[in-house]
Design an enzyme around this catalytic site. Sequence first.
Site, short mmCIF file in Angstrom:
data_model
loop_
_atom_site.label_atom_id
_atom_site.label_comp_id
_atom_site.label_asym_id
_atom_site.label_seq_id
_atom_site.Cartn_x
_atom_site.Cartn_y
_atom_site.Cartn_z
CE LYS A 9 -4.13 -2.42 2.16
NZ LYS A 9 -4.83 -1.71 3.50
CE1 TYR A 49 -9.57 -2.92 0.15
CE2 TYR A 49 -8.70 -0.88 0.16
CZ TYR A 49 -8.29 -1.71 0.66
OH TYR A 49 -7.67 -2.20 1.04
CG PHE A 57 -13.70 1.60 7.07
CD1 PHE A 57 -12.87 1.62 6.30
CD2 PHE A 57 -14.23 0.62 8.56
CE1 PHE A 57 -12.58 -0.57 6.34
CE2 PHE A 57 -14.48 0.23 8.09
CZ PHE A 57 -13.68 -0.83 7.23
NE ARG A 85 -6.01 -11.83 5.83
CZ ARG A 85 -6.55 -10.64 5.51
NH1 ARG A 85 -7.33 -10.29 4.74
NH2 ARG A 85 -7.34 -10.52 7.04
CB THR A 91 -7.23 -5.65 9.73
OG1 THR A 91 -7.52 -7.08 9.57
CG2 THR A 91 -7.72 -4.47 9.27
NE ARG A 102 -2.13 -5.57 7.14
CZ ARG A 102 -3.47 -6.29 7.19
NH1 ARG A 102 -4.66 -6.91 7.67
NH2 ARG A 102 -4.09 -5.74 5.94
CG ASN A 112 -3.37 -2.63 7.00
OD1 ASN A 112 -3.35 -2.19 5.96
ND2 ASN A 112 -4.70 -2.58 7.57
CG HIS A 115 -5.63 -6.56 -0.02
ND1 HIS A 115 -6.03 -5.86 0.29
CD2 HIS A 115 -5.49 -7.31 -1.02
CE1 HIS A 115 -7.40 -6.96 -0.28
NE2 HIS A 115 -6.80 -7.58 -1.19
CD GLU A 126 -8.63 -8.70 -3.31
OE1 GLU A 126 -9.73 -8.99 -2.05
OE2 GLU A 126 -7.99 -9.40 -2.99
P1 IDP Z 1 -8.07 -6.34 5.82
O1 IDP Z 1 -6.98 -6.11 5.09
O2 IDP Z 1 -6.89 -7.03 7.41
O3 IDP Z 1 -8.02 -7.85 5.29
P2 IDP Z 1 -10.19 -5.57 5.64
O4 IDP Z 1 -11.60 -5.53 7.30
O5 IDP Z 1 -10.75 -5.96 4.73
O6 IDP Z 1 -9.45 -5.82 6.64
O7 IDP Z 1 -10.84 -4.38 5.26
C1 IDP Z 1 -9.82 -3.59 4.97
C2 IDP Z 1 -8.92 -2.17 5.40
O8 IDP Z 1 -9.55 -1.10 5.60
C3 IDP Z 1 -8.16 -2.37 6.33
O9 IDP Z 1 -6.72 -3.15 5.49
C4 IDP Z 1 -7.69 -0.99 6.62
O10 IDP Z 1 -6.03 -0.33 5.73
C5 IDP Z 1 -9.49 -1.01 6.60
N1 IDP Z 1 -10.14 -0.19 7.34
C6 IDP Z 1 -10.45 -1.68 8.16
N2 IDP Z 1 -11.07 -1.59 9.00
C7 IDP Z 1 -10.54 -0.26 9.78
C8 IDP Z 1 -11.47 0.96 10.33
O11 IDP Z 1 -11.73 0.47 11.43
N3 IDP Z 1 -10.54 2.21 10.76
C9 IDP Z 1 -10.54 2.54 9.70
N4 IDP Z 1 -9.79 1.25 8.64
C10 IDP Z 1 -10.04 0.59 8.38
MG MG Z 2 -9.84 -8.15 3.50
#
Ligand code: IDP
Ligand code: MG
Length: 133
Positions: A9, A49, A57, A85, A91, A102, A112, A115, A126
Amino acid sequence: MEQTLSIIKPDAMERNLEEKIKSVFIENNFQIVKEKKVKLDKKDAELFYKVHEAKPFYNDLCNYLSSGVILVMVLEKDNAILDNRKIMGATNPIEAASGTIRKIFGISIDKNSVHGSDSKENAEKEISFFFKD
Ligand code: IDP
Ligand code: MG
């Protein structure tokens, strides 16, 4: 062999962590079978997304993913989706296990660093989103 989509990212690209993060994948026996650098526009990020469109968010997330150059990769190994993962970590970098990407490189829940696809179905979607053949 299984394939998954990985993205380095903007926060990690801006800090020149590309090679360091790629070496974590290689050390963990992933093959990087395709890769390209792209700069998404906001509409592309919204499409990518789309599963998160109801989340509070979502708008910030799409602004962020389209804020700079990203490195998109297809990673291949047995159990690539789950293993990626695992080495990515949770996350939120604060909650990520020690030694995960991360934990080591992530700045915050939004910045973070990486992805990774979360299921077979999403990995296929994807990969074809970025690599049309
Ligand atoms: P992941 O990337 O671990 O699969 P997801 O729940 O799919 O997590 O969320 C996608 C992306 O959205 C995360 O990697 C993070 O950058 C962002 N994100 C997830 N939850 C939050 C939040 O509560 N606040 C702000 N950004 C978030
Ligand atoms: Mg995800």
